[in-house]
Design a protein around this motif. Structure first.
Motif, PDB file in Angstrom:
ATOM      1  N   ARG A  35       0.844  -1.197   0.000  1.00  0.00           N
ATOM      2  CA  ARG A  35       0.000   0.000   0.000  1.00  0.00           C
ATOM      3  C   ARG A  35       0.885   1.255   0.000  1.00  0.00           C
ATOM      4  O   ARG A  35       0.596   2.212  -0.710  1.00  0.00           O
ATOM      5  N   ARG A  59       2.019   1.646  -3.509  1.00  0.00           N
ATOM      6  CA  ARG A  59       0.971   2.170  -4.394  1.00  0.00           C
ATOM      7  C   ARG A  59       0.841   3.684  -4.263  1.00  0.00           C
ATOM      8  O   ARG A  59       0.786   4.408  -5.260  1.00  0.00           O
ATOM      9  N   ARG A 118      -1.912  -5.093 -14.405  1.00  0.00           N
ATOM     10  CA  ARG A 118      -1.269  -4.578 -13.206  1.00  0.00           C
ATOM     11  C   ARG A 118      -0.147  -5.505 -12.698  1.00  0.00           C
ATOM     12  O   ARG A 118       0.763  -5.063 -12.007  1.00  0.00           O
ATOM     13  N   LYS A 135      -9.710   1.870 -12.407  1.00  0.00           N
ATOM     14  CA  LYS A 135      -9.372   2.744 -11.286  1.00  0.00           C
ATOM     15  C   LYS A 135      -9.790   4.201 -11.530  1.00  0.00           C
ATOM     16  O   LYS A 135     -10.273   4.874 -10.618  1.00  0.00           O
ATOM     17  N   HIS A 144      -8.018  -0.711  -8.014  1.00  0.00           N
ATOM     18  CA  HIS A 144      -6.788  -0.629  -7.240  1.00  0.00           C
ATOM     19  C   HIS A 144      -6.600   0.744  -6.601  1.00  0.00           C
ATOM     20  O   HIS A 144      -5.651   1.473  -6.880  1.00  0.00           O
ATOM     21  N   ASP A 204      -8.039   3.086  -2.753  1.00  0.00           N
ATOM     22  CA  ASP A 204      -8.847   3.086  -1.537  1.00  0.00           C
ATOM     23  C   ASP A 204     -10.033   4.006  -1.768  1.00  0.00           C
ATOM     24  O   ASP A 204      -9.853   5.197  -2.001  1.00  0.00           O
ATOM     25  N   SER A 248     -11.902  -4.532   0.176  1.00  0.00           N
ATOM     26  CA  SER A 248     -11.078  -4.358  -1.017  1.00  0.00           C
ATOM     27  C   SER A 248     -10.210  -5.572  -1.273  1.00  0.00           C
ATOM     28  O   SER A 248      -9.637  -6.141  -0.349  1.00  0.00           O
ATOM     29  N   HIS A 263      -7.013  -6.310  -3.483  1.00  0.00           N
ATOM     30  CA  HIS A 263      -5.976  -5.734  -4.341  1.00  0.00           C
ATOM     31  C   HIS A 263      -5.026  -6.858  -4.735  1.00  0.00           C
ATOM     32  O   HIS A 263      -4.073  -7.157  -4.023  1.00  0.00           O
ATOM     33  N   SER A 271      -2.715  -7.241  -6.942  1.00  0.00           N
ATOM     34  CA  SER A 271      -1.273  -7.015  -7.136  1.00  0.00           C
ATOM     35  C   SER A 271      -0.583  -6.861  -5.782  1.00  0.00           C
ATOM     36  O   SER A 271       0.605  -7.146  -5.660  1.00  0.00           O
ATOM     37  N   GLU A 272      -1.331  -6.465  -4.755  1.00  0.00           N
ATOM     38  CA  GLU A 272      -0.717  -6.388  -3.426  1.00  0.00           C
ATOM     39  C   GLU A 272      -0.527  -7.780  -2.818  1.00  0.00           C
ATOM     40  O   GLU A 272       0.465  -8.047  -2.142  1.00  0.00           O
TER      41      GLU A 272
END
Lengths: 209, 209
Positions: A16, A19, A103, B155, B178, B180, B191, B193, B195-196
């Motif tokens: 995060r 990002r 992504r 996004k 992607h 918040d 959420s 995410h 890629s996280e």
């Protein structure tokens, strides 16, 4: 690289940070104080300082953080400076959507091939990524060093496919099948159970009614 | 229902209990001890007892847990006995895959409609779920009580779409975009995410190299 063990909670927060820093950099912001970053990310400034101190800080008193530098350092911690070669096993709706998910690529996670059992899919491609016969998995992995397999096969065959992946040297699995995979200690699994996220949302919604 | 506040960590574990109990029931198992469940789920028996005690126990000394009963009770805690009407906003690859994801339905999470801006998609359907024009969202929501919106738009438009959803009464959002989302306090967001998750896997892999 730090010697001490970093908690899972901190590691979970790093993507995060990455990002937000990426967006700041995109917007042309060169430096940011922990206070500003705190406001933006909606976490306390003390948490930010504490988190980043785990990796030697990066901030300078009275200057704040250099956005590009901090992003790069967090990227290194997350090994984003390294190309990860990936495959997807399971070319159904979900595997198909993930093969088109740009992504991953932006972060150096490159999908090289998709594997399926469906004869009507084998030999076709998803934006240039070939769909291969799952029977060719061992031969493919012997020739193409692969870091991560994304598993989007039905639950009923997920463990069997996992065993093949592990026997052929895969050390990282992102698992979308709805079960807990059994793997040796040196294999890392990240599981995404969407229906469990949905149940958690359901609980939180119900609680507020 | 318990009066005390239950920790987020316990809530997060409930769907996994539910999944194991569901399978045990499917396999015809009628009762199970915390020791057996512990072995199966690879968590300590004391954790299981502690977790379930939050909800009044359900276990009986010397008998163990009644699988069907415990599953039903956990289902009620997660509000799975209630039908959740859902929509998907964003009919691209990901929205399409989620519309075909039967595991939601099995838990009473029913996708009623998909919304998109793409004129070539509007008017078609995904296994019977209609794809509607996103411009019709307010009118649709006024007529169809909807509990949860799944957000799979790019996004760049995710916050704008969220504002429309919130203005039209949506209280629960499962967010795949992607970023918040900013929402009022009475709206719950979960959420995902991906890629996280991938970065976390990358960290754990790199750490072991």
């Amino acid at each position: 690289m730090p010697e001490k063990v970093i908690s899972r909670a901190v590691i979970r927060r790093l993507p995060r940070y990455y990002r937000y820093l990426n967006e700041l950099q995109y917007e042309g912001v060169e430096r940011i104080s922990s206070g500003q970053l705190s406001k933006l990310m909606n976490v306390t400034a003390s948490q930010i300082r504490q988190d980043l101190n785990n990796f030697g800080g990066f901030g300078q008193q009275g200057y704040g953080y250099n956005v590009a530098h901090l992003k790069e350092e967090i990227g290194k911690i997350l090994y984003l400076d390294k190309v990860h070669n990936m495959i997807i096993v399971g070319g159904g709706n979900f595997g198909h959507a993930l093969a088109g998910y740009r992504r991953f690529e932006e972060k150096n996670f490159i999908i090289r091939a998709v594997f399926d059992v469906d004869k009507s899919l084998i030999g076709t491609d998803i934006r240039g990524i070939p769909i291969l016969d799952v029977a060719e998995l061992p031969a493919y992995l012997a020739e193409h060093p692969t870091d991560i397999a994304i598993l989007t096969v039905p639950k009923s065959v997920a463990q069997e496919v996992t065993d093949i992946l592990v026997a052929n040297g895969i050390k990282g699995i992102m698992n979308f099948a709805h079960l807990d995979l059994e793997v040796p200690d040196d294999v890392t699994v990240e599981s995404i159970h969407l229906s469990e996220n949905m149940m958690e949302l359901s609980y939180r919604l119900g609680e507020r009614r």
